[in-house]
Write an enzyme that holds these catalytic residues in place. Structure first.
Site, PDB file in Angstrom:
ATOM      1  N   GLU A   1       4.697   4.893  -5.456  1.00  0.00           N
ATOM      2  CA  GLU A   1       6.091   5.083  -5.867  1.00  0.00           C
ATOM      3  C   GLU A   1       6.229   5.007  -7.391  1.00  0.00           C
ATOM      4  O   GLU A   1       7.054   5.711  -7.975  1.00  0.00           O
ATOM      5  CB  GLU A   1       6.976   4.049  -5.183  1.00  0.00           C
ATOM      6  CG  GLU A   1       7.140   4.314  -3.688  1.00  0.00           C
ATOM      7  CD  GLU A   1       7.997   3.274  -2.998  1.00  0.00           C
ATOM      8  OE1 GLU A   1       9.099   3.620  -2.530  1.00  0.00           O
ATOM      9  OE2 GLU A   1       7.564   2.103  -2.925  1.00  0.00           O
TER      10      GLU A   1
ATOM     11  N   GLU B   1       3.820   1.426   4.198  1.00  0.00           N
ATOM     12  CA  GLU B   1       4.790   0.368   4.481  1.00  0.00           C
ATOM     13  C   GLU B   1       5.140   0.266   5.964  1.00  0.00           C
ATOM     14  O   GLU B   1       5.496  -0.812   6.459  1.00  0.00           O
ATOM     15  CB  GLU B   1       6.074   0.596   3.672  1.00  0.00           C
ATOM     16  CG  GLU B   1       5.948   0.282   2.202  1.00  0.00           C
ATOM     17  CD  GLU B   1       5.416   1.441   1.376  1.00  0.00           C
ATOM     18  OE1 GLU B   1       5.462   1.363   0.137  1.00  0.00           O
ATOM     19  OE2 GLU B   1       4.943   2.448   1.972  1.00  0.00           O
TER      20      GLU B   1
END
Length: 694
Positions: free
Chosen positions: A107, A127
């Site tokens: 990210e 995640e």
């Protein structure tokens, strides 16, 4: 060079600023990393840098968030603020990636204007494996680079992709061969070209062409949900990831970020992610053996022997061939040996992840024999013969005479006493249990059973081997059934009794399936075969299984067991005839028929398991409560989003579980309803089973 924080430095190469993260072991996004990055971008711009390169020291790029900070009081700038400083920099920012860019690391890289990576790099947003979604813009930026279908796949599976795939998908802008120095030089050269060619400050958030392809296409998302429905049954995080990608396709970027933030908040504060994050650490803790130091010398395993080429033996052998260790497989006759090796070959050939070349390479590591003397040069011998104590002892007495000094002799027993088996040898310190789960080449769990005299070196070697062959190894002491099967026996006993009282096999199986288990006990028995261990000549019709077998029902193998099975699809259908047979048998045994609620089914099947787990901990059979959970998640399909039986009991509340066990114990017989003193103590003192450690 300026030291910006304990883990971030700022340097200059001509007009290019180089920000380096050095936060071993995986450069996690700890608060001091975020602080250093925010300060670094500000100082680089203030210092007149023409471009900025972000690179990491050590073996990897940023591998994700610092999980230890979850639930803690925030320190330093938020990750969002750090990303904004990077994305809004007035000069080109180039992320130089090696090792892995995972989760928050990817990210961050997505906020650079350009990405350069070594050809060995891996990328992913895993995640979902922690019951979460990428909460720092990943759900909105990734689809804008790689497209919606690819983003859906990566985010709901958590899988990593390689640099070549990332380059083809548009995730990175340049791939570099070589080492870390080559990466640094390539990133600096890319920065120089960006400045010289006045390349645009390309913000991923502004890209629209790839998400536009999926805008308004509800069928695309419906079809994808259907493809993952079975694998993700019961999990919230995969669906929430899909919703975020839908938002990326259909909403402006900032509105999509709001959807991501709301859904992330719901997951991170929910029970599923708490369970999955707990399990993440529980699996790693299982490798820590208090009385076996990290520096314990290991036995050098160069060749493995496996006694038995049946389903278990063949599967066990595959594990070692897969990592390049030669295996000698011994069977009692040539016909059985050829049949077993043939099954191994078919297993390899059916595997989508194994090439034809790999099949031949792995099969070449397997040497068949009908003579146990061929185990003489093996460093580890694992027997996988029938579960009979006298047979096991005779086998180990033979191995004692054959195996070289220092060789490990292991039993694949799922139930029997390792100490009694070891007593048949002159070297009990070399004997250990290595209980693989069927199919052994697929199931992740390896129960390692230490005997009273098993040496620390043998224990350490077995645990290390488990990791090497990609198993999750958990250590147990000796008791009937060890950790997993001892607990399973309690569930089986109550399930059998529930159908005598009025519950149906379908009801019991449905309740446990809806709880999240892969199948209930009766479907499991049908799958294994009702006639395993049953003999017609000695059957006395004393159990439900007896009467089913006597009526010709064998389970899935002949299409008739507790259920009837479609010959083409193997789909199970409840059988009214079986229900009638069970009811007639139950009445003949004096059981009063009544309606049994689903809640009672759940409690009577699971609470005795919890109670037995507590007894296992109290006796020191398992080292810690989390080890019990690791066994049940990996060996028996306990849903990881419930953390494991010990964690789940704590989430229900030990006082409530204790009260129910007492209540059932007053009207039901059986040792499994005798309350564990440890659980009673923890419930009284406010302790928790999953945190208990011997």
């Amino acid at each position: 060079m300026a030291q910006l924080s304990e883990s971030v430095t700022l340097d200059r190469e001509g007009d290019v600023a180089v920000i380096t993260i050095d936060n071993p072991p995986v450069n996690a996004l700890s608060w001091h990393v975020r602080q250093g990055l925010a300060d670094g971008f500000a100082q680089a711009v203030e210092g007149g840098a023409s471009a900025i390169v972000l690179i990491c020291a050590g073996r990897t790029f940023i591998a994700g968030a610092d999980i230890s900070e979850f639930g803690q009081k925030p320190q330093g700038p938020s990750l969002h603020d750090t990303q904004l400083a990077m994305e809004n920099a007035p000069v080109p920012v180039i992320a130089a990636i090696h090792g892995t860019a995972l989760g928050g690391g990817l990210e961050v890289a997505l906020c650079a204007h350009y990405r350069v990576a070594l050809d060995s790099s891996k990328f992913g947003l895993p995640e979902v494996n922690l019951g979460l979604l990428p909460g720092a813009g990943g759900t909105q930026r990734l689809p804008r680079l790689v497209g919606v279908p690819k983003a859906l796949d990566m985010m709901t599976s958590g899988r990593h992709i390689g640099a070549a795939e990332a380059l083809g998908d548009g995730l990175i802008d340049e791939m570099v061969e070589g080492d870390h120095d080559a990466l640094r030089n390539a990133a600096l050269a890319f920065a120089a070209r960006a400045v010289a060619n006045n390349m645009p400050l390309a913000k991923v958030r502004d890209r629209d062409e790839k998400v536009a392809e999926a805008r308004g296409n509800e069928q695309l998302f419906a079809d994808f949900r259907a493809t993952i429905a079975r694998k993700t049954r019961g999990f919230l995080a995969p669906e929430y990831n899909v919703r975020c990608v839908e938002a990326a396709a259909n909403l402006p970027f900032d509105e999509g970020l709001q959807v991501e933030a709301e859904l992330f908040r719901e997951l991170v504060t929910g029970s599923q992610s708490a369970a999955q994050r707990y399990y993440f650490f529980a699996e790693r803790a299982a490798n820590k053996i208090p009385d076996v130091p990290k520096d314990t010398p290991l036995v050098d395993i160069q060749r493995v022997g496996v006694l038995g080429a049946g389903t278990m033996g063949g599967g066990i052998a595959m594990n070692f061939a897969n990592i390049g260790i030669p295996v000698t497989i011994v069977e009692r006759d040539l016909e059985s040996l050829d049949r077993g090796l043939g099954v191994v070959r078919k297993n390899y050939e059916r595997s989508r992840s194994t090439t034809a070349e790999q099949v031949e390479q792995r099969m070449s590591l397997l040497t068949g024999s009908t003579d146990k003397a061929d185990f003489a040069d093996c460093d580890l011998v694992i027997e996988a013969v029938f579960e009979d104590m006298e047979l096991k002892k005779s086998v180990f007495a033979e191995l004692d005479q054959i195996c070289k000094p220092g060789a490990i002799m292991a039993s694949n027993t799922s139930f029997l006493d390792i100490d009694e088996i070891a007593s048949a040898t002159s070297r009990p310190e070399s004997v250990i249990g290595m209980h693989f789960f069927s199919p052994a080449n697929v199931m992740k769990l390896l129960e390692v059973i230490r005997g009273e005299q098993t040496s620390a070196s043998v224990i350490a070697t077995a645990m290390a081997l488990g990791k090497q062959i990609k198993k999750v190894a958990v250590l147990s002491r000796v008791c009937p059934g060890f950790i997993g099967n001892r607990i399973l026996a309690q569930r089986r006993f109550e399930a059998d009794r529930l159908i005598l009282e009025g519950a149906t096999p379908e009801q019991v199986d449905r309740v446990l399936y809806d709880f999240g288990l892969p199948m209930g006990p009766f479907a499991m028995m049908d799958l294994a075969g009702l006639d395993i261990g049953w003999k017609a000549e000695t059957s006395k019709g004393s159990t439900v299984r007896d009467i089913l077998c006597e009526s010709g029902r064998r389970g899935q193998k002949n299409g008739r067991g507790y259920y009837t099975y479609d010959p083409e699809t193997r789909a199970a259908t409840p059988d009214p005839e079986v229900v009638a047979m069970i009811r007639e048998f139950a009445i003949s045994k004096g059981y009063e028929q009544r309606e049994v609620t689903d809640q009672e089914v759940l409690e009577r099947c699971l609470y005795p398991m919890i109670n037995e787990g507590a007894k296992i901990l109290d006796e020191g059979v398992a080292i810690r409560g989390s080890d019990v959970d690791v066994v049940w998640v990996n060996g028996y399909g306990w849903p990881v989003y419930r953390g494991g039986p010990m964690f789940w009991a704590d989430s229900v509340g030990l006082p409530e579980v204790v009260a129910k066990i007492r209540e059932y114990g007053e009207r039901l017989d059986g040792d499994h309803w005798e309350l564990s003193p440890l659980m009673e103590k923890l419930a009284t003192e406010g302790g928790q089973l999953h945190q208990f450690s011997n």
